[in-house]
Design a protein around this motif. Sequence first.
Motif, PDB file in Angstrom:
ATOM      1  N   MET A 183       0.837  -1.192   0.000  1.00  0.00           N
ATOM      2  CA  MET A 183       0.000   0.000   0.000  1.00  0.00           C
ATOM      3  C   MET A 183       0.879   1.251   0.000  1.00  0.00           C
ATOM      4  O   MET A 183       1.813   1.346   0.791  1.00  0.00           O
ATOM      5  CB  MET A 183      -0.925   0.013   1.217  1.00  0.00           C
ATOM      6  CG  MET A 183      -1.960  -1.092   1.209  1.00  0.00           C
ATOM      7  SD  MET A 183      -3.127  -0.845  -0.125  1.00  0.00           S
ATOM      8  CE  MET A 183      -4.183  -2.278   0.091  1.00  0.00           C
ATOM      9  N   ARG A 184       0.554   2.205  -0.855  1.00  0.00           N
ATOM     10  CA  ARG A 184       1.372   3.410  -0.993  1.00  0.00           C
ATOM     11  C   ARG A 184       0.609   4.623  -0.452  1.00  0.00           C
ATOM     12  O   ARG A 184      -0.557   4.838  -0.783  1.00  0.00           O
ATOM     13  CB  ARG A 184       1.744   3.640  -2.453  1.00  0.00           C
ATOM     14  CG  ARG A 184       2.842   4.680  -2.650  1.00  0.00           C
ATOM     15  CD  ARG A 184       3.353   4.691  -4.081  1.00  0.00           C
ATOM     16  NE  ARG A 184       4.651   5.348  -4.152  1.00  0.00           N
ATOM     17  CZ  ARG A 184       5.804   4.732  -3.944  1.00  0.00           C
ATOM     18  NH1 ARG A 184       5.828   3.444  -3.658  1.00  0.00           N
ATOM     19  NH2 ARG A 184       6.949   5.392  -4.015  1.00  0.00           N
ATOM     20  N   ILE A 185       1.299   5.393   0.382  1.00  0.00           N
ATOM     21  CA  ILE A 185       0.677   6.543   1.048  1.00  0.00           C
ATOM     22  C   ILE A 185       1.472   7.799   0.733  1.00  0.00           C
ATOM     23  O   ILE A 185       2.711   7.779   0.691  1.00  0.00           O
ATOM     24  CB  ILE A 185       0.636   6.311   2.574  1.00  0.00           C
ATOM     25  CG1 ILE A 185      -0.300   5.154   2.899  1.00  0.00           C
ATOM     26  CG2 ILE A 185       0.181   7.578   3.305  1.00  0.00           C
ATOM     27  CD1 ILE A 185      -0.352   4.806   4.364  1.00  0.00           C
ATOM     28  N   LEU A 186       0.762   8.904   0.518  1.00  0.00           N
ATOM     29  CA  LEU A 186       1.389  10.204   0.349  1.00  0.00           C
ATOM     30  C   LEU A 186       1.221  11.003   1.637  1.00  0.00           C
ATOM     31  O   LEU A 186       0.099  11.171   2.123  1.00  0.00           O
ATOM     32  CB  LEU A 186       0.747  10.973  -0.809  1.00  0.00           C
ATOM     33  CG  LEU A 186       1.219  12.423  -1.000  1.00  0.00           C
ATOM     34  CD1 LEU A 186       2.701  12.478  -1.338  1.00  0.00           C
ATOM     35  CD2 LEU A 186       0.401  13.114  -2.093  1.00  0.00           C
ATOM     36  N   VAL A 187       2.334  11.455   2.200  1.00  0.00           N
ATOM     37  CA  VAL A 187       2.312  12.327   3.370  1.00  0.00           C
ATOM     38  C   VAL A 187       2.602  13.748   2.900  1.00  0.00           C
ATOM     39  O   VAL A 187       3.622  13.995   2.247  1.00  0.00           O
ATOM     40  CB  VAL A 187       3.351  11.889   4.419  1.00  0.00           C
ATOM     41  CG1 VAL A 187       3.481  12.940   5.521  1.00  0.00           C
ATOM     42  CG2 VAL A 187       2.973  10.536   5.018  1.00  0.00           C
ATOM     43  N   VAL A 188       1.704  14.684   3.214  1.00  0.00           N
ATOM     44  CA  VAL A 188       1.876  16.085   2.834  1.00  0.00           C
ATOM     45  C   VAL A 188       2.057  16.888   4.119  1.00  0.00           C
ATOM     46  O   VAL A 188       1.097  17.083   4.882  1.00  0.00           O
ATOM     47  CB  VAL A 188       0.677  16.605   2.030  1.00  0.00           C
ATOM     48  CG1 VAL A 188       0.963  18.013   1.517  1.00  0.00           C
ATOM     49  CG2 VAL A 188       0.346  15.665   0.869  1.00  0.00           C
ATOM     50  N   GLU A 189       3.293  17.344   4.363  1.00  0.00           N
ATOM     51  CA  GLU A 189       3.622  18.003   5.624  1.00  0.00           C
ATOM     52  C   GLU A 189       4.814  18.932   5.403  1.00  0.00           C
ATOM     53  O   GLU A 189       5.844  18.509   4.881  1.00  0.00           O
ATOM     54  CB  GLU A 189       3.953  16.934   6.685  1.00  0.00           C
ATOM     55  CG  GLU A 189       4.514  17.450   7.976  1.00  0.00           C
ATOM     56  CD  GLU A 189       3.572  18.360   8.714  1.00  0.00           C
ATOM     57  OE1 GLU A 189       3.899  19.563   8.812  1.00  0.00           O
ATOM     58  OE2 GLU A 189       2.514  17.887   9.168  1.00  0.00           O
ATOM     59  N   ASP A 190       4.661  20.217   5.773  1.00  0.00           N
ATOM     60  CA  ASP A 190       5.753  21.159   5.528  1.00  0.00           C
ATOM     61  C   ASP A 190       6.810  21.150   6.632  1.00  0.00           C
ATOM     62  O   ASP A 190       7.911  21.655   6.434  1.00  0.00           O
ATOM     63  CB  ASP A 190       5.214  22.583   5.327  1.00  0.00           C
ATOM     64  CG  ASP A 190       4.575  23.150   6.584  1.00  0.00           C
ATOM     65  OD1 ASP A 190       4.108  22.354   7.429  1.00  0.00           O
ATOM     66  OD2 ASP A 190       4.541  24.384   6.710  1.00  0.00           O
ATOM     67  N   SER A 191       6.501  20.563   7.783  1.00  0.00           N
ATOM     68  CA  SER A 191       7.490  20.424   8.845  1.00  0.00           C
ATOM     69  C   SER A 191       8.365  19.209   8.545  1.00  0.00           C
ATOM     70  O   SER A 191       7.873  18.069   8.509  1.00  0.00           O
ATOM     71  CB  SER A 191       6.803  20.248  10.203  1.00  0.00           C
ATOM     72  OG  SER A 191       7.719  19.778  11.170  1.00  0.00           O
ATOM     73  N   VAL A 192       9.651  19.453   8.344  1.00  0.00           N
ATOM     74  CA  VAL A 192      10.575  18.367   8.005  1.00  0.00           C
ATOM     75  C   VAL A 192      10.596  17.311   9.116  1.00  0.00           C
ATOM     76  O   VAL A 192      10.588  16.102   8.844  1.00  0.00           O
ATOM     77  CB  VAL A 192      11.990  18.922   7.763  1.00  0.00           C
ATOM     78  CG1 VAL A 192      12.979  17.781   7.535  1.00  0.00           C
ATOM     79  CG2 VAL A 192      11.993  19.867   6.569  1.00  0.00           C
ATOM     80  N   LYS A 193      10.599  17.768  10.368  1.00  0.00           N
ATOM     81  CA  LYS A 193      10.642  16.835  11.497  1.00  0.00           C
ATOM     82  C   LYS A 193       9.391  15.967  11.554  1.00  0.00           C
ATOM     83  O   LYS A 193       9.467  14.738  11.702  1.00  0.00           O
ATOM     84  CB  LYS A 193      10.811  17.616  12.801  1.00  0.00           C
ATOM     85  CG  LYS A 193      10.913  16.726  14.034  1.00  0.00           C
ATOM     86  CD  LYS A 193      11.129  17.559  15.288  1.00  0.00           C
ATOM     87  CE  LYS A 193      11.211  16.663  16.521  1.00  0.00           C
ATOM     88  NZ  LYS A 193      11.408  17.462  17.761  1.00  0.00           N
ATOM     89  N   MET A 194       8.214  16.604  11.440  1.00  0.00           N
ATOM     90  CA  MET A 194       6.967  15.843  11.492  1.00  0.00           C
ATOM     91  C   MET A 194       6.844  14.895  10.303  1.00  0.00           C
ATOM     92  O   MET A 194       6.403  13.748  10.449  1.00  0.00           O
ATOM     93  CB  MET A 194       5.765  16.797  11.519  1.00  0.00           C
ATOM     94  CG  MET A 194       4.408  16.091  11.501  1.00  0.00           C
ATOM     95  SD  MET A 194       4.143  14.978  12.898  1.00  0.00           S
ATOM     96  CE  MET A 194       3.820  16.166  14.199  1.00  0.00           C
ATOM     97  N   ALA A 195       7.257  15.346   9.119  1.00  0.00           N
ATOM     98  CA  ALA A 195       7.199  14.495   7.934  1.00  0.00           C
ATOM     99  C   ALA A 195       8.075  13.252   8.117  1.00  0.00           C
ATOM    100  O   ALA A 195       7.683  12.139   7.740  1.00  0.00           O
ATOM    101  CB  ALA A 195       7.641  15.281   6.702  1.00  0.00           C
ATOM    102  N   ALA A 196       9.264  13.447   8.700  1.00  0.00           N
ATOM    103  CA  ALA A 196      10.177  12.319   8.922  1.00  0.00           C
ATOM    104  C   ALA A 196       9.585  11.331   9.924  1.00  0.00           C
ATOM    105  O   ALA A 196       9.696  10.106   9.746  1.00  0.00           O
ATOM    106  CB  ALA A 196      11.524  12.836   9.411  1.00  0.00           C
TER     107      ALA A 196
END
Length: 234
Positions: free
Chosen positions: A1-14
Motif C-alpha cells: 500500500m502506498r501513502i502520500l504524506v503532505v507536511e511542511d514540517s521536516v521533522k513531522m514528515a520524517a
Amino acid sequence: MRILVVEDSVKMAALLRRGLEEEGYAVDVAGDGEEAVWLGGENPYDAIVLDIVLGASATALDGFEVCRRLRQAGRWSPVLMLTARDAVHDRVRGLDAGADDYLTKPFSFEELLARVRALIRRGTEQRPTTLAVGDLRLDPASHEVWRDDLLIELTSKEFALLEFLMRRAGEVLTRGALIEHVWDFAYDGDSNVVDVHIRNLRMKIDRPFGRASLETVRRVGYRLRDDTLDPTSA
C-alpha cells in the motif's frame, strides 16, 4: 500500500514517514501544496495524510485547496487531514473540500494508523463533493443548484428531492422510495406530495431551459436523466 504524506514540517514528515514505513507502507512525502497536487495527480495512492497548514507564504496552497484540486482532477485517494486547528469551521471546510477524515494535533500515532487502515478499506471510488447530471449541478455543502451556470432557487424539500434523484440518476424511483428517503417512514400526509414537488422541480430545472430531464415513468415513478445526450422537447 502506498501513502502520500503532505507536511511542511521536516521533522513531522520524517516521523510520519518512519512510523508508516515501519508498518509496511510505501511512503512518498510532499513538503508543499504544489508538490502534493502534482504527486497526487500522477500516482494512485491508497491514502493521503494531508496537513492543512503548508507554508507561511500568502500564495502557498493550504491543505483545503490541495484536497479540492485533487478532487476536481478526479483523484479519489482517501484523505486524512491533520491540523492543530480544532474549530468546527475548519473540520467542516476540510470535509466539504473532499477530505474523508480529520485528526487534530497532537495525536496518537496508533490512532492515525487505525484511521489510515479504515480509509484504505474504503478504496478509491469516486466521492465527488458536487453532483452533476449533464449541465445540472448541485452542491450539498452550499445548498446551491445550477443549470447552464445559472443559479436556481429551490426550497429545502425541493433541494433534498433533487439531490436524491441526482445521486441515483438514470434509475427509476418509486413514489414510495422518494417519500421514504426525502420525507420519512412515518409520513402520512398528502399522497400527492411527491407529484407536487416533482412538478415544481420541473418548473425550475427543466422548463426555463427547454429541457425534459425529469421524466415520469408511467405507473412506476420518476427518473432523472442526462438529456444533453438525447434532448427532447419539454
